[in-house]
Design a protein around this motif. Sequence first.
Motif, short mmCIF file in Angstrom:
data_model
loop_
_atom_site.label_atom_id
_atom_site.label_comp_id
_atom_site.label_asym_id
_atom_site.label_seq_id
_atom_site.Cartn_x
_atom_site.Cartn_y
_atom_site.Cartn_z
N ARG A 1 5.95 10.75 -8.29
CA ARG A 1 4.62 11.22 -8.72
C ARG A 1 3.79 9.85 -8.92
O ARG A 1 4.20 8.96 -9.60
CB ARG A 1 4.96 12.04 -10.17
N LYS A 2 2.58 10.28 -9.08
CA LYS A 2 1.58 9.20 -9.17
C LYS A 2 0.55 9.92 -10.46
O LYS A 2 0.01 10.79 -10.23
CB LYS A 2 0.57 8.70 -8.15
N ASP A 3 0.53 9.10 -11.47
CA ASP A 3 -0.21 9.77 -12.34
C ASP A 3 -1.57 9.41 -12.32
O ASP A 3 -2.03 8.48 -11.52
CB ASP A 3 0.32 9.48 -14.02
N LYS A 4 -2.59 9.75 -13.26
CA LYS A 4 -4.02 9.64 -13.15
C LYS A 4 -4.56 8.09 -13.32
O LYS A 4 -5.39 7.53 -12.88
CB LYS A 4 -4.62 10.76 -14.07
N ASP A 5 -3.36 7.35 -14.10
CA ASP A 5 -3.65 5.87 -14.28
C ASP A 5 -3.24 5.12 -12.66
O ASP A 5 -3.27 3.87 -12.89
CB ASP A 5 -3.11 5.26 -15.41
N ASP B 1 0.84 -1.21 -0.10
CA ASP B 1 0.02 0.01 -0.10
C ASP B 1 0.98 1.45 0.14
O ASP B 1 1.43 1.68 1.14
CB ASP B 1 -0.86 -0.01 1.13
N VAL B 2 1.27 1.75 -1.31
CA VAL B 2 1.96 3.02 -1.40
C VAL B 2 1.30 4.29 -1.49
O VAL B 2 0.01 4.23 -2.09
CB VAL B 2 2.93 2.86 -2.23
N ASP B 3 1.70 5.24 -1.18
CA ASP B 3 1.12 6.74 -1.30
C ASP B 3 2.24 7.67 -1.61
O ASP B 3 3.35 7.39 -1.20
CB ASP B 3 0.75 7.19 0.05
N VAL B 4 1.56 8.80 -2.30
CA VAL B 4 2.36 9.91 -2.43
C VAL B 4 1.77 11.19 -1.77
O VAL B 4 0.86 11.58 -2.06
CB VAL B 4 2.68 10.44 -4.08
N ILE B 5 2.72 11.64 -0.80
CA ILE B 5 2.01 12.57 0.22
C ILE B 5 2.98 13.89 0.35
O ILE B 5 4.03 14.05 -0.03
CB ILE B 5 1.83 11.95 1.75
N ILE C 1 9.07 7.40 -10.20
CA ILE C 1 9.86 7.65 -9.12
C ILE C 1 11.00 8.62 -9.79
O ILE C 1 11.46 8.61 -10.80
CB ILE C 1 10.99 6.37 -8.94
N ILE C 2 11.14 9.57 -8.86
CA ILE C 2 12.00 10.78 -9.28
C ILE C 2 13.41 10.50 -8.71
O ILE C 2 14.14 10.81 -9.25
CB ILE C 2 11.25 12.17 -8.88
N GLY C 3 13.47 10.41 -7.54
CA GLY C 3 14.93 10.20 -6.71
C GLY C 3 14.99 10.21 -5.29
O GLY C 3 13.96 10.54 -4.73
N ALA D 1 -2.84 13.89 -8.26
CA ALA D 1 -2.31 13.22 -9.41
C ALA D 1 -1.35 14.10 -10.38
O ALA D 1 -1.73 15.21 -10.59
CB ALA D 1 -3.53 12.52 -10.51
N GLY D 2 -0.20 13.28 -10.40
CA GLY D 2 0.79 14.36 -11.06
C GLY D 2 1.54 15.00 -10.52
O GLY D 2 2.59 15.54 -10.97
N GLU D 3 1.44 15.27 -9.30
CA GLU D 3 2.21 16.09 -8.55
C GLU D 3 3.10 15.18 -7.54
O GLU D 3 3.17 14.10 -7.26
CB GLU D 3 1.44 16.94 -7.35
N GLU D 4 4.35 15.92 -7.58
CA GLU D 4 5.58 15.47 -6.58
C GLU D 4 5.60 15.26 -5.37
O GLU D 4 4.85 16.18 -4.49
CB GLU D 4 6.77 15.99 -7.11
N GLY D 5 5.76 14.27 -4.49
CA GLY D 5 5.66 14.23 -3.03
C GLY D 5 6.35 13.13 -2.60
O GLY D 5 7.14 12.41 -3.35
#
Length: 635
Positions: A506-510, A448-452, A515-517, A461-465
């Motif tokens: 980032r997680k895109d809308k799909d 269960d992963v998330d970008v926060i 992974i950015i780094g 969606a599409g934003e870096e976190g």
Amino acid sequence: MFQSDEPRDSIEGEVFYPMKQVTKNATVQEYERLYQESLRDPQTFWGERAGELDWFRKWDQVLDESNPPFYKWFVGGKTNIVYNALDRHLKTFRKNKLALIWEGEPGDTRTYSYFSLNREVCKFSNVLRSMGVKKGDIVTIYLPRIPEQVIAMLACAKIGAPHSVVYGGFSVEALAERIEDAQSRVLITADGGWLRGKTVELKNIADEALARQPTIESCIVVKRTGQDIYMEPGRDYWYHDLMSLPISTNSCQTEAMDAEDPLFVLYTSGTTGRPKGVVHTHGGYMVYTYTTFKYVFDIKDEDRWWCAADPGWITGHSYIVYAPLLNGATSFLYEGAPNHPYPNRWWRMIENYGVTILYTAPTAIRGLMRFGDAWANRHDLSSLRLLGSVGEPINPEAWKWYFNVIGRGNCPIMDTWWQTETGGFMISPLPITPLKPGSATRPFFGIDVDVINEEGAPVAAGEEGYLVVNKPWPGMLRTVYRDPDRYVQQYWTKFPGRYQTGDSARKDKDGYMWIIGRMDDVIKVSGYRLGTAEVESALVSHQAVAEAAAIGVPHELKGNAIHAYVILRNNVTGSDRLAEELRNHVAHEIGPIARPETVTFVDTLPKTRSGKIMRRLLRARALGQPEGDVSTLED
Ligand code: PRX
């Protein structure tokens, strides 16, 4: 043919759809429903997976969450990863199947069936026991990429002695501090190894490390190159001598381990100070590596798997040594450089051995791409059916070259995101997953992963976190060796209840993950993980240096290169020669991978008022980017 459960048209961007010849026999035929199910009830999912392996005693509880973040998996269960990796196959047709095919850089080869690998492991387990190694003692292994490395790891695990493998490309100080932290009494090394037609001086480096490190009482030396080395009487023993002693019989009882007993410690770079010892266990790590490998690489008995990493890194621990053997697979292992003697070395070996799956790092792909297509085109690579990538984000250009030139457009690329700490793949496609070049796609079952954002709220969606993991999983590290506070502090404090990966994404809308780094002071150089702190401490250990700062700067081939900024001691003047000497000094202390690309002499370093070096600012300046918020900068 499109087999995924997502409607084809809904996916945005450049998408590569899986080919029928790959998907038709894939073990997993659907993702979305199974993924949601695994998230709703991870314990049932993991309990079922664990049930596919052998246990001396079944667990009472799949997951014990009573003392977070010190989670326990398969509590009360007894097993041994080696029992599942070797012993159990001996009762099946796999007994005489090849477990390992090895080629040395000079071209010598060796093969081991499950039967013969088990025999060598039993012998070496008996050797270790006769030297007084007991359950719980940490054995340090410092070897080139030769079969003995695999044998030594399995022999330790078999008798319940956690191994600490130090990558053969590391050098004196890196080895010494790992031995010291683990308090190892036994070291296993070799006279040398082959790399780019030259020998690596492993035993000489080990001798120098041992002179700094008094805990080692016995040193076992594998003869690989035959070069002249020093053997200390009463401390150093030849591996082949020990293996021919009457104690080294072909059978040896596999120790019954608690599921939560440590299997190994693997040191990795963190944000501050010295490398930390990541601890993995017999039970959870076994179930996790077994399952991720089976599903992601869809391994079959007829496959020839090649993970081109080094067993000395987590990729090799999990996907050269443990997962393939747990699945009864045949692995190929190669000792040397990809371009020795010519840039077709890898492609020739794929053709020669009929490799069906190749798993490597973007840096290797970019390195080989540089030599052009002709080297690969000379070879019949039609045995390949799947490709894999790991270690850093893969740039779309390298992805496409890998896909078109190596995979001939027939092999989906499994871009697997994971870490030393996670034990196995966390975000990765399956063979049925539609691919977007540069994205590791979707989380694995039960993950269960998330970008926060800074406040812990999911970003749009599409934003870096910050990339975090919301729930425990069986392959997770259990602690930092001898430093549980650091475990809590590093991974579980910034976002309470969640595992902090240290990566941004980032997680895109799909729902695809990009992974950015690293967001911290960890630098990925050619896929290898190094801490700025380690490089800086190596620089400061040189007599000419008063202070140092290291940063990672994007590099076309290596992903990142290290740039160092050095304040010299009074009365020392900078010169090209000194810069070269400092670069070599870092290579000598840590290893050639840590050699800074540039050393710049400076009079001051940008620091915060509390005295912390502002590496962010150095990086911005090196890249000619805006300096951002400098309000905390001291005058
Ligand atoms: O930044 C991520 C990068 O490698 C880091 C973990 O490094 P290490 O513990 O050495 O393990 C490497 C092999 C598992 C991560 O935090 N990383 C790893 N795989 C990928 C990646 N970055 C992008 N895409 C990947 N597939």
